[in-house]
Design a protein around this motif. Sequence first.
Motif, PDB file in Angstrom:
ATOM      1  N   PRO A   8      48.051  35.635  50.153  1.00  0.00           N
ATOM      2  CA  PRO A   8      46.844  35.712  49.530  1.00  0.00           C
ATOM      3  C   PRO A   8      46.021  34.252  49.587  1.00  0.00           C
ATOM      4  O   PRO A   8      46.633  33.500  50.138  1.00  0.00           O
ATOM      5  CB  PRO A   8      47.667  35.801  47.920  1.00  0.00           C
ATOM      6  N   VAL A  23      41.550  35.352  42.966  1.00  0.00           N
ATOM      7  CA  VAL A  23      42.776  35.178  44.021  1.00  0.00           C
ATOM      8  C   VAL A  23      42.631  36.698  44.595  1.00  0.00           C
ATOM      9  O   VAL A  23      42.675  37.635  43.998  1.00  0.00           O
ATOM     10  CB  VAL A  23      44.390  35.260  43.230  1.00  0.00           C
ATOM     11  N   HIS A  25      43.840  39.166  48.653  1.00  0.00           N
ATOM     12  CA  HIS A  25      44.497  39.309  49.883  1.00  0.00           C
ATOM     13  C   HIS A  25      43.421  40.402  50.523  1.00  0.00           C
ATOM     14  O   HIS A  25      42.757  41.035  49.742  1.00  0.00           O
ATOM     15  CB  HIS A  25      45.919  39.712  49.820  1.00  0.00           C
ATOM     16  N   ALA A  35      43.603  38.870  41.272  1.00  0.00           N
ATOM     17  CA  ALA A  35      43.683  38.042  39.940  1.00  0.00           C
ATOM     18  C   ALA A  35      42.380  37.158  39.740  1.00  0.00           C
ATOM     19  O   ALA A  35      41.912  36.859  40.713  1.00  0.00           O
ATOM     20  CB  ALA A  35      45.004  37.081  39.747  1.00  0.00           C
ATOM     21  N   MET A  71      48.362  28.595  38.241  1.00  0.00           N
ATOM     22  CA  MET A  71      48.248  29.869  38.695  1.00  0.00           C
ATOM     23  C   MET A  71      48.334  30.102  40.221  1.00  0.00           C
ATOM     24  O   MET A  71      48.975  31.122  40.901  1.00  0.00           O
ATOM     25  CB  MET A  71      46.913  30.404  38.207  1.00  0.00           C
ATOM     26  N   GLN A  74      51.894  30.183  40.796  1.00  0.00           N
ATOM     27  CA  GLN A  74      52.430  31.369  40.372  1.00  0.00           C
ATOM     28  C   GLN A  74      52.372  32.379  41.639  1.00  0.00           C
ATOM     29  O   GLN A  74      53.273  33.263  41.924  1.00  0.00           O
ATOM     30  CB  GLN A  74      51.926  31.733  39.255  1.00  0.00           C
ATOM     31  N   HIS A  75      51.024  32.294  41.978  1.00  0.00           N
ATOM     32  CA  HIS A  75      50.754  33.211  43.261  1.00  0.00           C
ATOM     33  C   HIS A  75      51.366  32.826  44.479  1.00  0.00           C
ATOM     34  O   HIS A  75      51.063  33.443  45.488  1.00  0.00           O
ATOM     35  CB  HIS A  75      49.241  33.496  43.265  1.00  0.00           C
ATOM     36  N   GLN A  76      51.866  31.731  44.660  1.00  0.00           N
ATOM     37  CA  GLN A  76      52.228  30.987  46.051  1.00  0.00           C
ATOM     38  C   GLN A  76      51.304  31.022  46.964  1.00  0.00           C
ATOM     39  O   GLN A  76      51.517  31.325  48.003  1.00  0.00           O
ATOM     40  CB  GLN A  76      53.738  31.948  46.475  1.00  0.00           C
ATOM     41  N   ILE A  77      50.146  30.303  46.855  1.00  0.00           N
ATOM     42  CA  ILE A  77      49.218  30.180  47.746  1.00  0.00           C
ATOM     43  C   ILE A  77      49.184  28.645  48.344  1.00  0.00           C
ATOM     44  O   ILE A  77      49.345  27.953  47.877  1.00  0.00           O
ATOM     45  CB  ILE A  77      47.856  30.397  46.958  1.00  0.00           C
TER      46      ILE A  77
END
Length: 308
Positions: A8, A23, A25, A35, A71, A74-77
């Motif tokens: 993402p 956010v 992908h 998101a 955030m 949390q989204h592991q970006i």
Amino acid sequence: MQQVAKPPYAAITLGSNSFNMLVAHTVAGKPHIIAKYKRKVRLAEGIGENGMLSDDVMQRGLDCLAMFQQMLQQHQIHADDVAIIATATLRVIANAELFQQKAFTILPYPIEIISGLREAELIYQGMVATTPGAGKRLVIDIGGASTEFIVGEGSKVRFKTSVPMGGVLFNQQYFAQAPFSLDNFTRAKQAVSDALADNLVTLKQLGWDSVLGASGVVQSVVCLLKARQQAPVITLAVLTGLRDEVLAQSDMQLSGIKGLNAEQAPTFASGIAILLALFELLSIEQLHIAGGALREGVLQTLADKQRF
């Protein structure tokens, strides 16, 4: 052979009114949003006469960036998949470098402060990526401290400009104290006319087949119309009616306007004034909301980058 899912990515835009983060992908070459995060920071409210951004408003912006950082984790970006774009207020304030330094300690990615013309380009790209349609289109994005005008056909931009006017600035200059009068709207219209003077003839000569709005004030009007179960199309009659409703209010919260939520209220009067002036100056008949704008344009550039 199964295709490996691409990671993402996040597009963050630091506007003069709102900070936004999308956010996404990539699905079939296009960003698929998973998101959305938004906060009305109203950065332009903090610009002092000395050209500096005030400490308290700067802190509002930094607090929002702290939330964005949570955030992102949390989204592991990954760091390479984050783009942060800043617009009008950070273009003009004298202490922009200080803001960037403080921001970097919270959200450790570079902030790109873009020109008004680059902003216009990204707004148009975001509109094209999200809004079906044909013919020549005029896109208007009324921000907190700048407004962009773009005329394009398909993916090609024919004309673009950015002028220093917006909902937060006009709120301070012409709508700082309720109740409002017609004089507030008259003075705002003159300011719009002055700001657009160098581009008015060019815009009219270029012409367009349809007009799209890509700003918070347009979203506010469309949300209000939907809440009233009316067609989500902005016309001069709609705007004149809303102006009259604004004039009938005695408080800054415009609490008597049905369908207007509290978060949208602070810049609603100034936004209506700007839209009214543009409808009259450019002879606009109707305006529809665009599917996306700046943040979607930034998102598309991240999606394109992943392809290579």
